[in-house]
Design a protein around this motif. Sequence first.
Motif, PDB file in Angstrom:
ATOM      1  N   ILE A  35       0.829  -1.217   0.000  1.00 45.52           N
ATOM      2  CA  ILE A  35       0.000   0.000   0.000  1.00 45.52           C
ATOM      3  C   ILE A  35       0.860   1.262   0.000  1.00 45.52           C
ATOM      4  N   ARG A  36       2.094   1.181   0.533  1.00 44.12           N
ATOM      5  CA  ARG A  36       2.972   2.350   0.554  1.00 44.12           C
ATOM      6  C   ARG A  36       3.599   2.647  -0.804  1.00 44.12           C
ATOM      7  N   SER A  37       3.412   1.769  -1.778  1.00 46.94           N
ATOM      8  CA  SER A  37       3.977   1.959  -3.114  1.00 46.94           C
ATOM      9  C   SER A  37       2.875   2.307  -4.113  1.00 46.94           C
ATOM     10  N   PRO A  38       2.788   3.569  -4.559  1.00 47.64           N
ATOM     11  CA  PRO A  38       1.746   3.949  -5.534  1.00 47.64           C
ATOM     12  C   PRO A  38       1.807   3.121  -6.818  1.00 47.64           C
ATOM     13  N   ARG A  39       3.017   2.770  -7.261  1.00 46.37           N
ATOM     14  CA  ARG A  39       3.148   1.978  -8.494  1.00 46.37           C
ATOM     15  C   ARG A  39       2.504   0.609  -8.327  1.00 46.37           C
ATOM     16  N   LEU A  40       2.797  -0.065  -7.206  1.00 47.32           N
ATOM     17  CA  LEU A  40       2.232  -1.389  -6.975  1.00 47.32           C
ATOM     18  C   LEU A  40       0.722  -1.326  -6.785  1.00 47.32           C
ATOM     19  N   VAL A  41       0.252  -0.295  -6.090  1.00 42.84           N
ATOM     20  CA  VAL A  41      -1.194  -0.131  -5.902  1.00 42.84           C
ATOM     21  C   VAL A  41      -1.875   0.078  -7.250  1.00 42.84           C
ATOM     22  N   GLY A  42      -1.240   0.866  -8.116  1.00 45.76           N
ATOM     23  CA  GLY A  42      -1.802   1.097  -9.450  1.00 45.76           C
ATOM     24  C   GLY A  42      -1.872  -0.186 -10.263  1.00 45.76           C
ATOM     25  N   LEU A  43      -0.787  -0.989 -10.209  1.00 47.40           N
ATOM     26  CA  LEU A  43      -0.787  -2.265 -10.927  1.00 47.40           C
ATOM     27  C   LEU A  43      -1.862  -3.206 -10.382  1.00 47.40           C
ATOM     28  N   LEU A  44      -1.992  -3.250  -9.064  1.00 52.94           N
ATOM     29  CA  LEU A  44      -2.978  -4.140  -8.450  1.00 52.94           C
ATOM     30  C   LEU A  44      -4.409  -3.665  -8.712  1.00 52.94           C
ATOM     31  N   PHE A  45      -4.603  -2.362  -8.854  1.00 52.57           N
ATOM     32  CA  PHE A  45      -5.935  -1.866  -9.226  1.00 52.57           C
ATOM     33  C   PHE A  45      -6.288  -2.361 -10.627  1.00 52.57           C
ATOM     34  N   LEU A  46      -5.281  -2.327 -11.527  1.00 52.49           N
ATOM     35  CA  LEU A  46      -5.509  -2.798 -12.893  1.00 52.49           C
ATOM     36  C   LEU A  46      -5.786  -4.302 -12.911  1.00 52.49           C
ATOM     37  N   THR A  47      -4.992  -5.072 -12.153  1.00 47.14           N
ATOM     38  CA  THR A  47      -5.226  -6.522 -12.107  1.00 47.14           C
ATOM     39  C   THR A  47      -6.570  -6.841 -11.453  1.00 47.14           C
ATOM     40  N   ALA A  48      -6.950  -6.041 -10.440  1.00 46.02           N
ATOM     41  CA  ALA A  48      -8.236  -6.254  -9.778  1.00 46.02           C
ATOM     42  C   ALA A  48      -9.394  -5.997 -10.742  1.00 46.02           C
ATOM     43  N   ALA A  49      -9.246  -4.964 -11.576  1.00 50.82           N
ATOM     44  CA  ALA A  49     -10.289  -4.665 -12.560  1.00 50.82           C
ATOM     45  C   ALA A  49     -10.420  -5.816 -13.561  1.00 50.82           C
ATOM     46  N   LEU A  50      -9.279  -6.372 -13.995  1.00 51.49           N
ATOM     47  CA  LEU A  50      -9.299  -7.513 -14.921  1.00 51.49           C
ATOM     48  C   LEU A  50      -9.936  -8.736 -14.272  1.00 51.49           C
ATOM     49  N   LEU A  51      -9.588  -8.974 -13.001  1.00 50.44           N
ATOM     50  CA  LEU A  51     -10.138 -10.123 -12.287  1.00 50.44           C
ATOM     51  C   LEU A  51     -11.646  -9.968 -12.079  1.00 50.44           C
ATOM     52  N   SER A  52     -12.076  -8.759 -11.756  1.00 50.59           N
ATOM     53  CA  SER A  52     -13.508  -8.491 -11.574  1.00 50.59           C
ATOM     54  C   SER A  52     -14.268  -8.702 -12.880  1.00 50.59           C
ATOM     55  N   PHE A  53     -13.663  -8.229 -13.983  1.00 51.28           N
ATOM     56  CA  PHE A  53     -14.271  -8.431 -15.303  1.00 51.28           C
ATOM     57  C   PHE A  53     -14.391  -9.923 -15.603  1.00 51.28           C
ATOM     58  N   ASN A  54     -13.319 -10.679 -15.294  1.00 52.79           N
ATOM     59  CA  ASN A  54     -13.316 -12.120 -15.530  1.00 52.79           C
ATOM     60  C   ASN A  54     -14.409 -12.806 -14.715  1.00 52.79           C
ATOM     61  N   TRP A  55     -14.492 -12.443 -13.434  1.00 53.20           N
ATOM     62  CA  TRP A  55     -15.534 -13.011 -12.570  1.00 53.20           C
ATOM     63  C   TRP A  55     -16.931 -12.692 -13.111  1.00 53.20           C
ATOM     64  N   GLY A  56     -17.122 -11.421 -13.468  1.00 55.03           N
ATOM     65  CA  GLY A  56     -18.429 -10.984 -13.950  1.00 55.03           C
ATOM     66  C   GLY A  56     -18.844 -11.695 -15.216  1.00 55.03           C
ATOM     67  N   LEU A  57     -17.883 -11.868 -16.130  1.00 51.11           N
ATOM     68  CA  LEU A  57     -18.173 -12.544 -17.393  1.00 51.11           C
ATOM     69  C   LEU A  57     -18.529 -14.003 -17.152  1.00 51.11           C
ATOM     70  N   PHE A  58     -17.832 -14.618 -16.197  1.00 54.74           N
ATOM     71  CA  PHE A  58     -18.114 -16.021 -15.873  1.00 54.74           C
ATOM     72  C   PHE A  58     -19.517 -16.167 -15.279  1.00 54.74           C
TER      73      PHE A  58
END
Length: 301
Positions: free
Chosen positions: A68-91
Amino acid sequence: MNTEAKSRQGVIYALLAYGSWGLFPLYWKQFGSVPAAEVICHRLLWSLVFLVILAAAWKQLAPCLRVIRSPRLVGLLFLTAALLSFNWGLFVYGVNTGQVVETSLGYFINPLVNVLLGAVVLRERLTRAQIIAVLLATVGVIYFGWHLWKVPWIALGIASSFGIYGLLRKMVPIDPLPGLLVETAVMAPVALILLGIFAGHGSMHFLDTPKITLLLMGGGIVTAFPLIWFISAAKLLPLSTLGFFQYLAPTLQLLVGVFVFHERFTLRDGIAFAFIWTAIALFMASSRFRARKEPVIEPAA
């Protein structure tokens, strides 16, 4: 615990993980007319609650705080979370609209999509067998869509979103459990906003009936437990062995779609899947052959 006992335990964990994922359609089908967006919002929020409890019990909260202290990692994880949410939703959408066979197709071709992404993005060299496998899978997907007169966008969306998710997660130096916890945490505000909108329009189904309420809350548990089993299996089994189990989930999904939900599976569907299964067999045989050729490096004493 000796090596044989670890291997046996790893196989049990792998069967539990991939078996659960394969039987997921039976769970998500229970939501009936509840929109996939609302199901995914609750899945995220209740997964977060369960994962926080789990991370605290396993003393994994410290790595989450470092991320959480790393903005870069948080940004990457937000992007991966959005992809995972999309995957879940599509399923969930595919299951609740009677397209489980197509969702299984997406998970069958996902490993081959990973190979293709590795070649295009990471410049990994493909063997001749891997190239042929990708081409066979492509023919199978095209044939599947052609005889239905539509693009199999659910299968393609599931395979590509999960493939890109895996690619991006390779760039995040964090273990699976803390990573998933942070992913669900960064998406939680979005889920809360969407649920607020649903409530404002009077279209939220939470508390409609005890069954729906318990199913929505249980979404967090059925999401987290297979992940725990998968992490445990990955620690106990070689990746080459674990790779054989990854096709258990889409195989069970296909069987559930055809024999439980009575979805159509014609000879033409069988031909399309035959291309996919041939590609998978070729890919796995090639991977095993390469693994045997590579020298084994003994760990230092």
